[in-house]
Design an enzyme around this catalytic site. Sequence first.
Site, mmCIF file in Angstrom:
data_model
loop_
_atom_site.group_PDB
_atom_site.id
_atom_site.type_symbol
_atom_site.label_atom_id
_atom_site.label_comp_id
_atom_site.label_asym_id
_atom_site.label_seq_id
_atom_site.Cartn_x
_atom_site.Cartn_y
_atom_site.Cartn_z
ATOM 1 N N ASP A 1 0.857 -1.183 0.000
ATOM 2 C CA ASP A 1 0.000 0.000 0.000
ATOM 3 C C ASP A 1 0.896 1.238 0.000
ATOM 4 O O ASP A 1 1.712 1.416 0.913
ATOM 5 C CB ASP A 1 -0.878 -0.037 1.271
ATOM 6 C CG ASP A 1 -2.234 0.587 1.038
ATOM 7 O OD1 ASP A 1 -2.283 1.641 0.385
ATOM 8 O OD2 ASP A 1 -3.233 0.023 1.521
ATOM 9 N N HIS B 1 -11.387 -2.379 3.670
ATOM 10 C CA HIS B 1 -11.270 -1.979 5.074
ATOM 11 C C HIS B 1 -11.938 -0.631 5.359
ATOM 12 O O HIS B 1 -11.825 -0.128 6.468
ATOM 13 C CB HIS B 1 -9.789 -1.918 5.442
ATOM 14 C CG HIS B 1 -9.073 -0.867 4.651
ATOM 15 N ND1 HIS B 1 -8.890 -0.954 3.286
ATOM 16 C CD2 HIS B 1 -8.536 0.318 5.009
ATOM 17 C CE1 HIS B 1 -8.266 0.125 2.854
ATOM 18 N NE2 HIS B 1 -8.040 0.912 3.883
ATOM 19 N N GLU C 1 -6.904 3.774 -5.801
ATOM 20 C CA GLU C 1 -8.146 3.949 -5.047
ATOM 21 C C GLU C 1 -8.724 5.305 -5.419
ATOM 22 O O GLU C 1 -8.954 6.161 -4.568
ATOM 23 C CB GLU C 1 -7.833 3.892 -3.537
ATOM 24 C CG GLU C 1 -9.048 3.929 -2.652
ATOM 25 C CD GLU C 1 -8.848 4.663 -1.325
ATOM 26 O OE1 GLU C 1 -9.739 4.613 -0.481
ATOM 27 O OE2 GLU C 1 -7.780 5.295 -1.129
ATOM 28 N N ASP D 1 -3.009 4.700 -2.387
ATOM 29 C CA ASP D 1 -3.976 5.311 -1.505
ATOM 30 C C ASP D 1 -4.334 6.703 -2.042
ATOM 31 O O ASP D 1 -3.442 7.516 -2.297
ATOM 32 C CB ASP D 1 -3.323 5.438 -0.116
ATOM 33 C CG ASP D 1 -4.308 5.771 0.982
ATOM 34 O OD1 ASP D 1 -5.203 4.963 1.230
ATOM 35 O OD2 ASP D 1 -4.161 6.853 1.596
#
Length: 577
Positions: A105, A351, A289, A208
């Site tokens: 990530d 998540h 994302e 991210d």
Amino acid sequence: MLTGADWWKKAVFYQIYPRSFKDSNGDGIGDLAGIIEKLDYLNDGTPDSLGIDAIWFSPFFKGPEHDFGYDIADYCDIDPRFGTLADFDRLVAEAHRRGIRVMLDLVVNHSSSEHPWFKESRSSRDNPKRDWYIWRDGVGPRRRPPNNWRNHFFGPSWTWDEATEQYYLHSFLSQQPDLNWFNPAVRRAVDDVVRFWLDRGADGFRLDVPHVYCKDEQFRSNPPFYRRAKVEQKMPFGDRPLTITLFYLFGLPEFQVKLFNQHHPETHLVLQEFRRTLDEYPEKTSIGEVVSENSQITASYYGSGSDELHMNFFFELAHCRWKAGAFRRCVERWERLLPEEAWPAYTFSNHDIVRAISRFGGGRDADARARLLALMLLTLRGTPFIYYGEEIGMKEVRLPRRLLLDPVGKKWHPFHRGRDGCRTPMQWSGEPGGGFSAGEPWLPLGPESERRNVAVQENSAHSLLQFYRKAIWLRKERPALITGSYRSVVEGVPGDCYLYLRESEGQKLLVALNFSARRRELELPQKYLPSRMLLSTDSPRPAKANARSLSLGRYEGCILEVGVRSSQEGALLARSS
Ligand code: GLC
Ligand code: CA
């Protein structure tokens, strides 16, 4: 291991939230050594395992964990709660040995406020790293924040720093200051981080919030939400009708059009540079994302199809209503919007959002719905991402407020309880600690963990887990399900069913999904005959060759091989039974 430059198009991905997967030392927190213990569960090379080809790990880097891993204080080290760099190397080796690729990530819109870069930056106005973050003077005699931007959690995007009497910008918590992506030194530093992990064996990154990287250079205030119609006319992609919800009418400061603090054109240049670095290494990939209410904007992060992100999540699918037509139209829209070379990626849970099995409701039918979703996820054209526990139907856990740990639910958000409910420990077995930890788990286990766990489902032939395994291994054998074309079938299909064809050289598969709680009968057109049942969510089901009509039970989905040539029939029959 899947190989070749496009291995990630064939792969089934699995997201691990490291805190919650497996704790090896009894401190209640999942760790790298624990994950290694469970790699065989993910893929031991046989259909008795899930058959996962790649894992995306939510962050396990050093940081104070105000946002559980998404606030990083050292990009090139493992947090001691999770292990060491040596554990990481072992994880990569052990994963690769099983044919599992490793995705990390990359959280570089912001760092932690504990990062040495930020500590330097905040130390004085003339520190060389001052401009690595975004600092601005207060406005007017009362030194108000430079503009009206709100952070994505709740509250203003600006925090006043007494020491140097300026505000710094943070799109999330105040402990997550935003990096200044217009500064070339920042870009170089992040590029070094990327290379550090690629050199250490990582196979790629999940990015991210990349759409937040670059912001308006004039720092203009965002328009309030009720002016959105006007704004959209001016936006480059503003061609979609508005979905105005009641909330927005209140005109609260949170409800603004995020016009100036995201989706800046410069970000595309940043991603092109990132892509060039990845392309210097063989067989690397990325997934973004990117969030936008406008799918055209989301699609733009693929660049030409091969010069920005390899993939980007299409979250709209996860947020569809439980309606066959809604899912179909959503997929069709994405198929239409993506540039020729671009490759879709889908997920139903992660998540940050309520677990799919709970979100899509269905009460007693929730499990049947979960199977249907699994079948859809694993048969659409695009790379599927499974969130840990989804394969056993782990549900959202409703925790009392006093046990909440996620800052979004704990203190920041007035409306929602945060994201702890989808981050509870993996339910491995019915023992105390759920087979997750010998100690006290950092978040309580779900109330169903004694009944709903891996151990129970391994021993039950028709469990959700076994269905996932079957579907994933079947997918591996059928190129049509991977690289085949996608086409919706609508003619003669009842409104509550969703049918599509996946077709590749010499192989034609029909996926039929019944979203209703009623049995549905479908007449198969002549051109799809003969047909053969390969897999049904209602296993076991006898393979009915040549049947003209297809009868789908409530929430049943199946894969049919259609137009099977007789020379292949024998072999196919053998494989499907
Ligand atoms: C992304 C992450 C989320 C995190 C946020 C800030 O949305 O998925 O968990 O809180 O970015 O880094
Ligand atoms: Ca631990």
